[in-house]
Design a protein around this motif. Structure first.
Motif, short mmCIF file in Angstrom:
data_model
loop_
_atom_site.label_atom_id
_atom_site.label_comp_id
_atom_site.label_asym_id
_atom_site.label_seq_id
_atom_site.Cartn_x
_atom_site.Cartn_y
_atom_site.Cartn_z
N ARG A 23 0.06 27.27 5.06
CA ARG A 23 0.23 25.94 4.48
C ARG A 23 1.00 25.02 5.43
NH1 ARG A 23 4.08 25.32 -0.76
NH2 ARG A 23 4.20 23.04 -0.90
N VAL A 24 2.04 25.57 6.05
CA VAL A 24 2.82 24.79 7.01
C VAL A 24 1.95 24.38 8.19
CG1 VAL A 24 4.82 24.79 8.55
CG2 VAL A 24 4.94 25.97 6.34
N PHE A 25 1.19 25.34 8.73
CA PHE A 25 0.38 25.07 9.91
C PHE A 25 -0.71 24.04 9.62
CE2 PHE A 25 1.52 29.70 10.87
CZ PHE A 25 2.66 29.32 11.55
N GLU A 26 -1.32 24.13 8.44
CA GLU A 26 -2.37 23.18 8.10
C GLU A 26 -1.82 21.77 7.97
OE1 GLU A 26 -4.42 24.52 4.65
OE2 GLU A 26 -5.56 26.07 5.73
N GLU A 27 -0.65 21.64 7.38
CA GLU A 27 -0.05 20.32 7.26
C GLU A 27 0.32 19.75 8.62
OE1 GLU A 27 3.01 19.62 4.47
OE2 GLU A 27 2.00 20.63 2.80
N VAL A 28 0.77 20.62 9.52
CA VAL A 28 1.11 20.16 10.86
C VAL A 28 -0.14 19.65 11.57
CG1 VAL A 28 1.92 20.88 13.14
CG2 VAL A 28 3.15 21.62 11.10
N VAL A 29 -1.24 20.39 11.46
CA VAL A 29 -2.48 19.97 12.10
C VAL A 29 -2.99 18.66 11.50
CG1 VAL A 29 -4.89 20.60 12.49
CG2 VAL A 29 -3.11 22.32 12.70
N GLU A 30 -2.80 18.48 10.20
CA GLU A 30 -3.22 17.24 9.55
C GLU A 30 -2.27 16.09 9.86
OE1 GLU A 30 -3.41 18.16 5.43
OE2 GLU A 30 -5.14 19.50 5.63
N GLY A 31 -1.12 16.40 10.45
CA GLY A 31 -0.16 15.35 10.78
C GLY A 31 0.66 14.89 9.59
N VAL A 32 0.81 15.75 8.59
CA VAL A 32 1.51 15.38 7.36
C VAL A 32 3.00 15.71 7.50
CG1 VAL A 32 1.74 15.84 4.90
CG2 VAL A 32 -0.53 15.78 5.96
N GLY A 33 3.84 14.71 7.33
CA GLY A 33 5.29 14.92 7.29
C GLY A 33 5.85 15.61 8.52
N LEU A 34 5.39 15.23 9.70
CA LEU A 34 5.86 15.90 10.92
C LEU A 34 7.35 15.67 11.15
CD1 LEU A 34 2.90 15.22 13.39
CD2 LEU A 34 3.39 17.30 12.09
N GLY A 35 7.80 14.45 10.90
CA GLY A 35 9.22 14.15 11.11
C GLY A 35 10.13 14.97 10.21
N SER A 36 9.77 15.07 8.93
CA SER A 36 10.60 15.85 8.01
C SER A 36 10.55 17.33 8.34
CB SER A 36 10.14 15.62 6.57
OG SER A 36 8.79 16.03 6.39
N GLN A 102 3.10 17.61 17.20
CA GLN A 102 2.54 18.73 16.44
C GLN A 102 2.90 20.07 17.08
OE1 GLN A 102 -1.52 17.12 16.56
NE2 GLN A 102 -1.56 17.25 14.32
N VAL A 103 2.78 20.15 18.40
CA VAL A 103 3.11 21.40 19.09
C VAL A 103 4.61 21.68 19.01
CG1 VAL A 103 2.97 22.66 21.27
CG2 VAL A 103 1.16 21.07 20.64
N VAL A 104 5.42 20.62 19.12
CA VAL A 104 6.87 20.78 19.00
C VAL A 104 7.23 21.35 17.63
CG1 VAL A 104 9.06 19.53 18.82
CG2 VAL A 104 7.49 19.02 20.69
N VAL A 105 6.63 20.82 16.58
CA VAL A 105 6.92 21.30 15.23
C VAL A 105 6.47 22.75 15.06
CG1 VAL A 105 6.41 20.98 12.78
CG2 VAL A 105 6.87 19.00 14.22
N LEU A 106 5.33 23.10 15.62
CA LEU A 106 4.85 24.48 15.51
C LEU A 106 5.82 25.45 16.19
CD1 LEU A 106 1.01 24.08 16.15
CD2 LEU A 106 2.11 24.80 14.02
N VAL A 107 6.27 25.10 17.39
CA VAL A 107 7.17 25.99 18.13
C VAL A 107 8.53 26.07 17.43
CG1 VAL A 107 8.37 26.37 20.31
CG2 VAL A 107 6.00 25.59 20.32
N PHE A 108 9.05 24.93 17.00
CA PHE A 108 10.33 24.95 16.30
C PHE A 108 10.22 25.68 14.96
CE2 PHE A 108 12.24 21.23 18.74
CZ PHE A 108 13.17 22.04 19.37
#
Length: 270
Positions: A23-36, A102-108
């Motif tokens: 669920r987290v990964f899909e939202e990241v790919v969709e660009g949903v709430g990346l900042g939060s 998106q990649v930054v959020v995935l790695v973090f």
């Protein structure tokens, strides 16, 4: 994905990170709430890993505990700063369509999971600390815990990129091989940085120091600790030496000031 299923709070982020990472990964790919998500991941890296460092460093006292609690989160961010640029550029070259954030959020997110796992092992570390396990055992135990947590974190990142590759088509499958190689690079850089930032555990028989000046390398230190543990040896107690009468401040020697009598008896230069 329904709007009411979006990750909308820090508690939602933690729950999804532990039990619903897809669920987290899909939202990241969709660009949903990346900042939060980035803020949640940063907070999750700092607090649990700092807590683990605090407990591990308590072996040598409050000062070492505070030092380790600060240095461990810093280790995560420093390793990321060294390794991430090459990782992102190579991913773009092989065809990844994920944006930088998106990649930054995935790695973090993967590092946040590692940090949560470290905190989950705190009761084990505290148990052996309270029951008086020797220095070498504590040393190896904390390294093993960090290794297991790091392995699961990188596995989570690989799992997330696999989901992106299969379901969204924005991440080429050949890039997964590069990601595995990068995970090894991340581990080696992290180990070297940890060696440079030592001590984390500290030594009860030595004065507190933020950074050590030991010889050798990480791998030699592991072999040495294993040998000492198998031999049943403990860190030797500090020998009762002659009391030092020279005033000191945190290891800085303050030279004694000459008195008038000292000056009178000093031999004059020709």
């Amino acid at each position: 994905m329904a709007a009411d299923q979006r990750i909308a709070s820090y508690s939602d982020f933690l729950k999804a990170l532990l039990s619903d990472r897809e669920r987290v990964f899909e939202e990241v790919v969709e660009g949903v709430g990346l900042g939060s998500k980035l803020r949640y991941a940063l907070l999750t890296i700092v607090l649990p890993s700092g807590f683990f460092g605090l407990v591990a460093g308590a072996y040598s006292g409050p000062a070492q505990a505070l030092s380790a609690g600060i240095k461990l989160p810093f280790l995560f961010f420093a390793t990321f700063a060294v390794c991430f640029p090459a990782f992102f550029v190579v991913q773009v070259l092989v065809g990844s369509r994920l944006r930088l954030l998106q990649v930054v959020v995935l790695v973090f997110g993967a590092l946040a999971l590692t940090s949560v796992l470290l905190a989950a092992f705190v009761p084990i570390t505290a148990f052996f600390l309270i029951t008086g396990a020797n220095y070498y055992f504590q040393h190896l135990l904390n390294i093993a815990i960090a290794g297991v947590a790091g392995l699961f974190g990188m596995y989570a990142l690989h799992e997330g990129l696999s989901v992106v590759c299969e379901k969204r088509g924005v991440y080429p499958r050949k890039a997964l091989t590069i990601m595995r190689a990068w995970a090894l690079l991340f581990a080696f850089v992290g180990i070297q940085l940890a060696w440079s930032l030592r001590p984390f555990l500290g030594d009860r028989n030595e004065p507190f120091r933020v950074f050590g000046s030991y010889q050798g390398n990480f791998y030699a230190a592991i072999i040495y600790a294993v040998n000492k543990l198998l031999q049943g040896e403990e860190k030797p107690a500090a020998p009762p030496g002659k009391q030092d009468t020279i005033p000191r401040f945190r290891g800085f020697v303050i030279p004694p000031i000459d008195t008038a009598v000292d000056s009178m008896h000093r031999r004059k230069r020709p």
